[in-house]
Design an enzyme around this catalytic site. Sequence first.
Site, PDB file in Angstrom:
ATOM      1  N   HIS A   1       7.556   1.661  18.880  1.00 19.88           N
ATOM      2  CA  HIS A   1       6.497   2.199  18.017  1.00 19.88           C
ATOM      3  C   HIS A   1       6.804   3.647  17.597  1.00 19.88           C
ATOM      4  O   HIS A   1       6.042   4.570  17.881  1.00 19.88           O
ATOM      5  CB  HIS A   1       5.130   2.115  18.703  1.00 19.88           C
ATOM      6  CG  HIS A   1       3.987   2.174  17.729  1.00 19.88           C
ATOM      7  ND1 HIS A   1       2.758   1.596  17.981  1.00 19.88           N
ATOM      8  CD2 HIS A   1       3.882   2.749  16.493  1.00 19.88           C
ATOM      9  CE1 HIS A   1       1.954   1.812  16.945  1.00 19.88           C
ATOM     10  NE2 HIS A   1       2.615   2.521  16.031  1.00 19.88           N
TER      11      HIS A   1
ATOM     12  N   THR B   1       6.686  -3.122  11.083  1.00 18.86           N
ATOM     13  CA  THR B   1       6.310  -1.751  11.454  1.00 18.86           C
ATOM     14  C   THR B   1       4.820  -1.541  11.206  1.00 18.86           C
ATOM     15  O   THR B   1       4.374  -0.407  11.061  1.00 18.86           O
ATOM     16  CB  THR B   1       7.104  -0.702  10.637  1.00 18.86           C
ATOM     17  OG1 THR B   1       6.849  -0.921   9.244  1.00 18.86           O
ATOM     18  CG2 THR B   1       8.598  -0.766  10.911  1.00 18.86           C
ATOM     19  N   SER B   2       4.044  -2.647  11.133  1.00 16.80           N
ATOM     20  CA  SER B   2       2.605  -2.485  10.868  1.00 16.80           C
ATOM     21  C   SER B   2       1.865  -2.409  12.207  1.00 16.80           C
ATOM     22  O   SER B   2       1.780  -1.321  12.798  1.00 16.80           O
ATOM     23  CB  SER B   2       2.093  -3.615   9.968  1.00 16.80           C
ATOM     24  OG  SER B   2       2.230  -4.876  10.592  1.00 16.80           O
ATOM     25  N   ARG B   3       1.372  -3.533  12.681  1.00 19.97           N
ATOM     26  CA  ARG B   3       0.782  -3.610  14.016  1.00 19.97           C
ATOM     27  C   ARG B   3       1.211  -4.933  14.638  1.00 19.97           C
ATOM     28  O   ARG B   3       1.301  -5.951  13.943  1.00 19.97           O
ATOM     29  CB  ARG B   3      -0.756  -3.538  13.952  1.00 19.97           C
ATOM     30  CG  ARG B   3      -1.307  -2.152  13.717  1.00 19.97           C
ATOM     31  CD  ARG B   3      -1.125  -1.213  14.917  1.00 19.97           C
ATOM     32  NE  ARG B   3      -1.726   0.087  14.678  1.00 19.97           N
ATOM     33  CZ  ARG B   3      -1.085   1.144  14.174  1.00 19.97           C
ATOM     34  NH1 ARG B   3       0.191   1.067  13.872  1.00 19.97           N
ATOM     35  NH2 ARG B   3      -1.726   2.291  14.001  1.00 19.97           N
TER      36      ARG B   3
ATOM     37  N   GLU C   1       1.268  -4.414  23.115  1.00 20.57           N
ATOM     38  CA  GLU C   1       1.965  -3.149  23.316  1.00 20.57           C
ATOM     39  C   GLU C   1       1.393  -2.371  24.503  1.00 20.57           C
ATOM     40  O   GLU C   1       0.174  -2.310  24.642  1.00 20.57           O
ATOM     41  CB  GLU C   1       1.779  -2.331  22.027  1.00 20.57           C
ATOM     42  CG  GLU C   1       2.876  -1.372  21.728  1.00 20.57           C
ATOM     43  CD  GLU C   1       2.752  -0.853  20.304  1.00 20.57           C
ATOM     44  OE1 GLU C   1       2.846  -1.671  19.363  1.00 20.57           O
ATOM     45  OE2 GLU C   1       2.553   0.335  20.151  1.00 20.57           O
TER      46      GLU C   1
ATOM     47  N   GLY D   1       0.850  -1.188   0.000  1.00 21.49           N
ATOM     48  CA  GLY D   1       0.000   0.000   0.000  1.00 21.49           C
ATOM     49  C   GLY D   1       0.886   1.238   0.000  1.00 21.49           C
ATOM     50  O   GLY D   1       1.979   1.232  -0.558  1.00 21.49           O
ATOM     51  N   ARG D   2       0.415   2.319   0.644  1.00 16.41           N
ATOM     52  CA  ARG D   2       1.177   3.576   0.652  1.00 16.41           C
ATOM     53  C   ARG D   2       2.577   3.385   1.239  1.00 16.41           C
ATOM     54  O   ARG D   2       3.584   3.747   0.620  1.00 16.41           O
ATOM     55  CB  ARG D   2       0.405   4.647   1.445  1.00 16.41           C
ATOM     56  CG  ARG D   2      -0.798   5.209   0.730  1.00 16.41           C
ATOM     57  CD  ARG D   2      -1.566   6.152   1.653  1.00 16.41           C
ATOM     58  NE  ARG D   2      -2.145   5.414   2.776  1.00 16.41           N
ATOM     59  CZ  ARG D   2      -3.449   5.176   2.924  1.00 16.41           C
ATOM     60  NH1 ARG D   2      -4.320   5.670   2.071  1.00 16.41           N
ATOM     61  NH2 ARG D   2      -3.892   4.475   3.951  1.00 16.41           N
ATOM     62  N   ILE D   3       2.649   2.807   2.451  1.00 12.63           N
ATOM     63  CA  ILE D   3       3.947   2.642   3.101  1.00 12.63           C
ATOM     64  C   ILE D   3       4.739   1.531   2.408  1.00 12.63           C
ATOM     65  O   ILE D   3       5.955   1.660   2.204  1.00 12.63           O
ATOM     66  CB  ILE D   3       3.764   2.358   4.609  1.00 12.63           C
ATOM     67  CG1 ILE D   3       3.086   3.574   5.277  1.00 12.63           C
ATOM     68  CG2 ILE D   3       5.108   2.057   5.277  1.00 12.63           C
ATOM     69  CD1 ILE D   3       2.587   3.325   6.689  1.00 12.63           C
TER      70      ILE D   3
HETATM   71  P1  NAP Z   1      -2.582   1.181   3.000  1.00 11.58           P
HETATM   72  O1  NAP Z   1      -2.116   2.171   2.001  1.00 11.58           O
HETATM   73  O2  NAP Z   1      -4.041   0.979   3.195  1.00 11.58           O
HETATM   74  O3  NAP Z   1      -1.882  -0.218   2.628  1.00 11.58           O
HETATM   75  C1  NAP Z   1      -2.234  -1.401   3.295  1.00 11.58           C
HETATM   76  C2  NAP Z   1      -1.838  -2.597   2.454  1.00 11.58           C
HETATM   77  O4  NAP Z   1      -2.191  -3.782   3.197  1.00 11.58           O
HETATM   78  C3  NAP Z   1      -2.547  -2.692   1.103  1.00 11.58           C
HETATM   79  O5  NAP Z   1      -1.600  -3.108   0.141  1.00 11.58           O
HETATM   80  C4  NAP Z   1      -3.568  -3.802   1.316  1.00 11.58           C
HETATM   81  O6  NAP Z   1      -3.810  -4.567   0.173  1.00 11.58           O
HETATM   82  C5  NAP Z   1      -2.851  -4.682   2.314  1.00 11.58           C
HETATM   83  N1  NAP Z   1      -3.786  -5.567   3.008  1.00 11.58           N
HETATM   84  C6  NAP Z   1      -5.018  -5.282   3.486  1.00 11.58           C
HETATM   85  N2  NAP Z   1      -5.576  -6.384   3.993  1.00 11.58           N
HETATM   86  C7  NAP Z   1      -4.672  -7.383   3.829  1.00 11.58           C
HETATM   87  C8  NAP Z   1      -4.678  -8.761   4.134  1.00 11.58           C
HETATM   88  N3  NAP Z   1      -5.770  -9.346   4.699  1.00 11.58           N
HETATM   89  N4  NAP Z   1      -3.591  -9.497   3.826  1.00 11.58           N
HETATM   90  C9  NAP Z   1      -2.519  -8.922   3.231  1.00 11.58           C
HETATM   91  N5  NAP Z   1      -2.469  -7.611   2.909  1.00 11.58           N
HETATM   92  C10 NAP Z   1      -3.534  -6.875   3.207  1.00 11.58           C
HETATM   93  O7  NAP Z   1      -2.015   1.513   4.453  1.00 11.58           O
HETATM   94  P2  NAP Z   1      -0.681   2.325   4.858  1.00 11.58           P
HETATM   95  O8  NAP Z   1      -0.975   3.754   4.949  1.00 11.58           O
HETATM   96  O9  NAP Z   1       0.426   1.852   3.979  1.00 11.58           O
HETATM   97  O10 NAP Z   1      -0.477   1.794   6.364  1.00 11.58           O
HETATM   98  C11 NAP Z   1      -0.339   0.423   6.630  1.00 11.58           C
HETATM   99  C12 NAP Z   1      -0.334   0.180   8.131  1.00 11.58           C
HETATM  100  O11 NAP Z   1       0.903   0.570   8.686  1.00 11.58           O
HETATM  101  C13 NAP Z   1      -1.362   0.979   8.933  1.00 11.58           C
HETATM  102  O12 NAP Z   1      -2.634   0.368   8.915  1.00 11.58           O
HETATM  103  C14 NAP Z   1      -0.766   0.981  10.325  1.00 11.58           C
HETATM  104  O13 NAP Z   1      -1.278  -0.085  11.084  1.00 11.58           O
HETATM  105  C15 NAP Z   1       0.725   0.777  10.069  1.00 11.58           C
HETATM  106  N6  NAP Z   1       1.532   1.941  10.471  1.00 11.58           N
HETATM  107  C16 NAP Z   1       2.433   1.830  11.480  1.00 11.58           C
HETATM  108  C17 NAP Z   1       3.224   2.907  11.846  1.00 11.58           C
HETATM  109  C18 NAP Z   1       4.239   2.798  12.943  1.00 11.58           C
HETATM  110  O14 NAP Z   1       4.458   3.771  13.645  1.00 11.58           O
HETATM  111  N7  NAP Z   1       4.882   1.668  13.133  1.00 11.58           N
HETATM  112  C19 NAP Z   1       3.108   4.122  11.168  1.00 11.58           C
HETATM  113  C20 NAP Z   1       2.175   4.217  10.132  1.00 11.58           C
HETATM  114  C21 NAP Z   1       1.398   3.108   9.797  1.00 11.58           C
HETATM  115  P3  NAP Z   1      -4.918  -4.137  -0.923  1.00 11.58           P
HETATM  116  O15 NAP Z   1      -4.219  -3.060  -1.708  1.00 11.58           O
HETATM  117  O16 NAP Z   1      -5.134  -5.381  -1.681  1.00 11.58           O
HETATM  118  O17 NAP Z   1      -6.106  -3.652  -0.165  1.00 11.58           O
END
Ligand code: NAP
Length: 329
Positions: free
Chosen positions: A296, A247-249, A278, A167-169
């Site tokens: 985190h 770095t997801s959850r 956490e 996705g975005r990250i």
């Molecule tokens: P995003 O743009 O929505 O990307 C999420 C990705 O996960 C998409 O490619 C999506 O696939 C995929 N996905 C969804 N459901 C899935 C599943 N069941 N199995 C496998 N892949 C799946 O989100 P983002 O902005 O990149 O952020 C991702 C996550 O990073 C956030 O939700 C947050 O929990 C975490 N995060 C952590 C920190 C930190 O401080 N550590 C900071 C920022 C974010 P599709 O494209 O097919 O839907």
Amino acid sequence: MAEPDHAPTRIHLTFDLPPKAAADLAASGHPTTSTADVDGSKEDRRQALVAAAPGASAIIATVSDLVDAEVMDAAGPGLRVIANYGVGYDNIDVAAAHDRGIVVTNTPGVLDEATADLAFALLLAGARRVVEADRFVRSGAEWSWEPDFFVGLDVSAGATLGIVGLGRIGFAVARRAAAFGMRIVATGSRASSSEAAALGVTPVELPELLATSDVVTLHCPLTPETHHLIGAPQFAAMKSSALLVNTSRGAVVDEDALLEALLEGTIGGAALDVYEHEPRVTAGLLALPNVITAPHIGSAGIATRERMGAVAVENALAVLGGATAPNPV
Ligand code: NAP
């Protein structure tokens, strides 16, 4: 100063906003309350929020705040928006909010680069054993340069990176990996896009990603479907030298199974920013030299945190002003 174009209603904050976002909020004319000084467990924070919520029209919360139906009901029918300071919103009962007509918002996009930087820092540190080497030097032990001294994975010599959730990250991580000459495989619907192809990403299903990757990095949201997405069967499918970067959850990984996999040598190491329970970390992980832990801090860039604050405030004020939120979830 221009008069606010809305009736001032109270906004509750669970933390101190960065300076510019705080100034934007103050300029809106809405009175604010805060529970930023509440220390303690997530339950302590939630209880403080329940106590402070009555009469609030908006709550601006962080990913450490559990915003459940009890908090919403404590706030009462005037609560119109819960603006999360973060892109992940698994801390909010979104269904309960929508049942009550409450808008939930997040801060997508503004933290992609900072979080990808941290993921790549963990990747490099784990692959080249930087933290372990730092501890070794600090121990004062005798040493001299040796051919096999602290050898690790050659990241830039065609190592394969598996991105779970492009996705975005995930894309921001892929751009970094491409610059390092890594082979990239990824899951997610965008893994088959032309944008992914331009970065040299090969779309694969999770089993192939696990079997072929030297480093597996997680970037999917925490949902019922991704809870324990990576557990004992997935570790068994990985290379015995593989590094897991998360770095997801935390709860995307079965942390007990991770400890077992590391103790048994099923995988090579882990570099973690997030934890299943956490801020508690599964006992045992902290004793392992091949585990790197961060508290985190994925989005913890100074400018990034300002942007997150600005987006959270913008969303809350939009809803209170009768407009559509820019980032509803
Ligand atoms: P995003 O743009 O929505 O990307 C999420 C990705 O996960 C998409 O490619 C999506 O696939 C995929 N996905 C969804 N459901 C899935 C599943 N069941 N199995 C496998 N892949 C799946 O989100 P983002 O902005 O990149 O952020 C991702 C996550 O990073 C956030 O939700 C947050 O929990 C975490 N995060 C952590 C920190 C930190 O401080 N550590 C900071 C920022 C974010 P599709 O494209 O097919 O839907």
